[in-house]
Structure formats: C-alpha cells, structure tokens
Design an enzyme around this catalytic site. Structure first.
Site, PDB file in Angstrom:
ATOM      1  CB  CYS A   1       1.783  -2.194  -1.605  1.00 14.65           C
ATOM      2  SG  CYS A   1       3.598  -2.450  -1.036  1.00 14.65           S
TER       3      CYS A   1
ATOM      4  CB  CYS B   1       8.958   0.483  -5.330  1.00 11.15           C
ATOM      5  SG  CYS B   1       7.423  -0.033  -5.932  1.00 11.15           S
TER       6      CYS B   1
ATOM      7  CB  THR C   1       6.923  -2.633   2.666  1.00 12.17           C
ATOM      8  OG1 THR C   1       6.367  -1.627   3.124  1.00 12.17           O
ATOM      9  CG2 THR C   1       6.406  -2.975   1.063  1.00 12.17           C
TER      10      THR C   1
ATOM     11  CD  GLU D   1       3.607  -3.175   5.014  1.00 13.78           C
ATOM     12  OE1 GLU D   1       2.339  -3.824   4.996  1.00 13.78           O
ATOM     13  OE2 GLU D   1       4.033  -2.504   3.907  1.00 13.78           O
TER      14      GLU D   1
ATOM     15  CG  HIS E   1       9.528   4.691  -1.096  1.00 14.33           C
ATOM     16  ND1 HIS E   1       9.452   3.737  -2.153  1.00 14.33           N
ATOM     17  CD2 HIS E   1       8.595   4.352  -0.336  1.00 14.33           C
ATOM     18  CE1 HIS E   1       8.683   2.486  -1.756  1.00 14.33           C
ATOM     19  NE2 HIS E   1       8.034   2.999  -0.690  1.00 14.33           N
TER      20      HIS E   1
ATOM     21  CE1 TYR F   1       5.051   5.090  -0.981  1.00 12.88           C
ATOM     22  CE2 TYR F   1       3.179   5.835  -0.051  1.00 12.88           C
ATOM     23  CZ  TYR F   1       4.298   4.672   0.152  1.00 12.88           C
ATOM     24  OH  TYR F   1       4.462   4.104   0.940  1.00 12.88           O
TER      25      TYR F   1
ATOM     26  CB  CYS G   1       2.204   2.249  -6.323  1.00  7.31           C
ATOM     27  SG  CYS G   1       2.419   3.098  -4.745  1.00  7.31           S
TER      28      CYS G   1
ATOM     29  CD  GLU H   1       1.759   2.063   1.814  1.00  8.59           C
ATOM     30  OE1 GLU H   1       1.063   2.795   0.827  1.00  8.59           O
ATOM     31  OE2 GLU H   1       3.061   1.907   1.977  1.00  8.59           O
TER      32      GLU H   1
HETATM   33 FE1  SF4 Z   1       4.297  -0.463  -2.108  1.00  5.82          FE
HETATM   34 FE2  SF4 Z   1       3.825   1.797  -3.532  1.00  5.82          FE
HETATM   35 FE3  SF4 Z   1       6.070   1.480  -2.006  1.00  5.82          FE
HETATM   36 FE4  SF4 Z   1       6.019   0.105  -4.353  1.00  5.82          FE
HETATM   37  S1  SF4 Z   1       5.745   2.738  -4.025  1.00  5.82           S
HETATM   38  S2  SF4 Z   1       6.622  -0.546  -2.425  1.00  5.82           S
HETATM   39  S3  SF4 Z   1       3.794  -0.270  -4.321  1.00  5.82           S
HETATM   40  S4  SF4 Z   1       3.876   1.721  -1.371  1.00  5.82           S
HETATM   41 FE    FE Z   2       5.062   1.836   0.905  1.00  5.55          FE
END
Ligand code: SF4
Ligand code: FE
Length: 489
Positions: free
Chosen positions: A100, A104, A191, A257, A292, A296, A299, A447
């Site tokens: 991560c 983001c 995060t 975190e 968000h 995902y 990432c 996660e």
């Molecule tokens: Fe982390 Fe993925 Fe969230 Fe970006 S989208 S903050 S890489 S978990």
């Molecule tokens: Fe996350």
C-alpha cells in the site's frame, strides 16, 4: 510551486513536529526509523513518478482549480478518463512497491468532499465549498500528502454516535468558538497518517438527528497540537530492526497504519467543511467509499502482479515451471488479478458528473469491485503459498545463511533447480512471506478484507443500489405473469 521530488517529500517530513509513538516509546525522528521508513519510501514513489517522462500522463494532470501542473494524487477527477488514469497509475505503483502506497485515501477524500460541500452549500447557503477549494489549491500548490481520515473507533457498534456511553467514540465538535471549532475523538487504523502533511477528516457513517456534533468534516495539519499517532504493529515488524535485508522480504517498501488521537484539536473556520449537516453525512461517506473501493481495482491487481511473478519464479526455482497443475494455478492467479482490474476500470467508465463538476465512479460497480477484493487476494495468496511450498514458513534466517559454521549447510540444502542459489531462493520466499503474512503491513489479505470498508458494508451498498423491483418485473414479463413484450404492433 514545482512538483516535489521524492527527496523533497522525504525532507519535508522532517519539518513536522508530529507526536508519534511506537513500541511504547515516543519516536523523535520518525523519518529515519527503520520500522517506519519503508512506508515513507512507498509514498515517495508517488512523488517520483511525477518526474518520470514515461509516466507523466498518468501521474501529472492540469489542475481544474489553478490551471497548473499538479500531482494526480492531489487532483479532482474532471472526466471518466481521469479516473481510468488513476486506476492505471495505482496498478503501476502496486507493481513497483508491492504494498500500500497510502496516498490514495487523501485523493479519494478530496474528490468526495469537493462534490459534497457543493451540495451542502446549495441547500444551506453555507460557504464550505469555497473554503474547500482554497484548501485544495494550497494542497496542490505545495504538493502535499493528504491523509483521508474517516474510520472512527466506533465503541459499541449497536449505538449511534450520540448514544455511546463514552461520547468520544466518534470524532465530534466539543466547542464552537468565534474563530473555529475544537474536535475530540480518534480515527482508527489510519493509512499513511504519520507520513502525511495534512489530515482531511470526514464522518464515518450515516448520521441522524441528535448526531449534529458528529457530522463534521475539516482539515488539519498532521502535527497540530493535540494530535497523537500510535503506530500500528505489523506482523514480524521487529525483523526491520535486525541486521541484513533478506528476512524482511520487501525491504524497501511497506504500508502504515496508526491510531490517530484528536485530543481537543482546534480547527479555524476556513478549514471546516461540514458542521452539523447530518443529512449530508451519507453522501460524503458513500462518495468517499465509492472512490476508494474503486481504487482497490488499481493497487490490488498491481500488488497481485508481484505475487504472481514471485510465485512463477518459485516454480522455476523448484524445477517445476512446466508442470500442468502449476501452469493452471498461475493462469488462475492472472485471471483473478485481471478481474479485479477490470472491475476498477468499469466503475470509471460508468462514472457520472456531480453537481460540483467533478466525476464520481459508479457506486454499485465500485462496491462490486471492492467485494471481489475481499475475496480474490485470499485465493491469490492461497495459490502462492501452495506453489511456493512449506519453506515459506520454515526457511532459516539470513544470520544462519551468513554463519561461518552452518551457512554452508543452508547454501547446500536450500539451493534450487538449475543452480539457483540458496540466497535467491530464500529471498523470493521471504518476499512472498512478507506479502502474504503481513510484514509489508497491512498484509495483502487483511487489508483487502477491511481496507475501504469491511465486506458487509459493500453488501449493504450493493443491496441499496440494486433495483430489485425492476429485476422482478423482468422475470414476471418473461414468465407471462405480466403482459409479455410484443415484437410487432
Ligand atoms: Fe493503499 Fe490501495 Fe488504498 Fe492506495 S488504494 S491507499 S494503495 S489500499
Ligand atoms: Fe487501503
């Protein structure tokens, strides 16, 4: 101001006076702490790519507010194509970090608060949107890293915020003054919180009448007076304090975190973007969550690519890359990663324009995307562990590999097929270990389960967004219960 380089970002953190705690001790220099530094490196990548000509199209955009070049992580999505580029950028960063990269959350929060404040002002004649735009310009012009702070600690999950036995279980306004508000509470498992310059606070769930003090959105510098960070433990984190790099696996990068305590933090009015408008809490939460959950789909397939590559490499090191069941399992892993990415891209292309002018991903598809993320990385890690073998959890330490007495045995008995050295084989094993068991915390598994909301939150949204009456009507028509469609007049 120019886009920050990775080094400028790292140096800028040194100016923060943040109150950070780890292993029961106050951390005076969090930038160089070996447990924390990998997570800083991961965010630094988001600054580095803005200076790579081959990635400029993904990482840099023109600000809709200032007309200046800005890092995509501080930008507003002004078209479906902006969101597609976000997803592709996130996949590339997942591939390069294997973890991560944290930035983001702030990007997605900026977009949700931007569109929500516009609609609050429309109804209430407030000036939240104007204030918010000024704050976003400041973020863009200084290329700051923003932490999106949504998840409250929640206390008794069966009680609403204002009915909690302890009133601080959700962040709330404890005082309104002529110059601003004072907030108290804590945001859980935040995060990238320590590594960010600013914190954008939002409510965490639907608020009802009586919850006015809890319906608060605002921005504060991360090192504001009253902010305390208590760093989250990561599986095997003390390996980072040892000599060598092999046992850590992903030595360079990691996630982060922290429990973020807000102990009577003052926020001036120009940084307050919602204060008591309970009926808009759902909008802000749903829009942030959709942005968000869509992320995902960027990432997680990117991190999956690393895991697939590591697994295929282990198959080679073990001398079985052509075995039919191995090839089948690795193809299955690719199928899972690409399905996640397809979901992420789908909610961008089906996105719609908000009244404020920025774009919002399709909420139903974004929740479907994240629902798949709660499942597929588990299967990806299961297959990786299957193919990598039991040595994943029994491999000797780097200290034994280097030991003058027993090192020769480790080298002899851990070497792979075709003269692959024991060291390379162990390095690949510890990389997989760090990704699946959590050293690059949060682990690819947990996660994926809880980040951006736990599975039931998606189920609720999927149910809410589904037009079940329409589906039943379709069935009734074809069953002949309702009048069937006529093909001709
Ligand atoms: Fe982390 Fe993925 Fe969230 Fe970006 S989208 S903050 S890489 S978990
Ligand atoms: Fe996350």
């Amino acid at each position: 101001m120019a886009l920050k380089t990775a080094q400028e970002y790292i140096d800028s953190l040194r100016a923060l006076k943040s109150d950070v705690w780890l292993f029961g001790e106050k951390v005076e220099n969090f930038v160089d702490h070996p447990v924390i530094r990998p997570s800083i490196n991961a965010i630094a990548l988001t600054y580095k790519i803005a200076h790579e000509p081959e990635h400029e199209d993904l990482a840099v955009t023109i600000s809709s507010l200032t007309g200046e070049r800005t890092n995509r992580f501080t930008s507003l999505f002004m078209s479906p194509d902006d969101m597609v580029k976000k997803i592709k950028m996130q996949r590339m960063l997942g591939q390069r970090s294997g973890c991560c990269f944290q930035r983001c959350v702030g990007m997605d929060a900026i977009n949700a608060v931007y569109s929500s404040t516009f609609e609050i002002d429309e109804k209430h004649g407030t000036e939240y949107h104007k204030r918010f735009k000024e704050w976003v310009k400041y973020i863009q012009q200084n290329d700051l890293c923003v932490q999106g702070a949504m998840t409250d600690v929640k206390g008794d999950r069966g009680q609403s915020p204002s009915k909690q036995p302890d009133p601080d279980m959700f962040v709330h306004v404890v005082e309104r003054r002529p110059d601003g508000i004072v907030i108290r509470g804590a945001k859980a498992h935040q995060t990238g919180s320590v590594n960010s310059h600013e914190m954008l606070i939002m409510p965490t769930l639907t608020m009802r009448e009586g919850d006015e003090d809890y319906s608060v959105s605002c921005a504060i510098p991360s090192d504001s007076k009253g902010v305390h960070f208590i760093y989250g433990r990561q599986s095997c984190d003390k390996r980072k304090l040892e000599e060598g790099d092999i046992d850590v696996g992903n030595f360079m990068f990691g996630g982060q975190e922290a429990l973020t305590v807000l102990d009577d933090v003052f926020v001036p009015w120009e940084r307050v973007f919602m204060d008591g408008e309970v009926e808009f809490s759902t909008m802000m939460v749903e829009r942030f969550a959709a942005n968000h959950r869509q992320s995902y789909g960027g990432c997680k397939p990117g991190i999956g690519d690393v895991l697939i590559g590591a697994t295929a490499s282990m198959a080679e090191y073990n001398g079985v890359p052509r075995a039919s069941h191995i090839r089948d399992k690795i193809a299955e892993m690719s199928h899972l990663a690409e399905t996640l990415h397809a979901c992420g891209l789908a909610c961008c292309t089906q996105g719609t324009k908000t009244r404020a002018g920025n774009y919002q991903p399709d909420i139903l598809l974004a929740n479907v995307c994240k629902m798949n993320v709660t499942r597929f990385p588990y299967e990806l890690t299961r297959l990786a562990e299957d193919i990598a073998g039991g040595a994943l959890v029994t491999v000797p330490s780097e200290a034994d590999l280097r030991n003058p007495v027993v090192g020769k045995y480790v080298e002899k008995y851990f070497k792979g097929a075709n003269n692959v050295s024991a060291e390379d084989r162990i390095r690949m094993l510890t990389l997989i270990n760090s990704m699946t068991f959590g050293l690059t915390a949060p682990s690819y598994r947990t996660e994926s389960m809880h980040g951006a909301g736990s599975p039931q939150a998606m189920k609720v949204m999927i149910e809410r967004q589904t037009d079940m009456n329409e589906k039943k009507r379709l069935a009734r028509v074809l069953a002949g219960i309702d009048e069937r469609e006529k093909l001709t007049d």
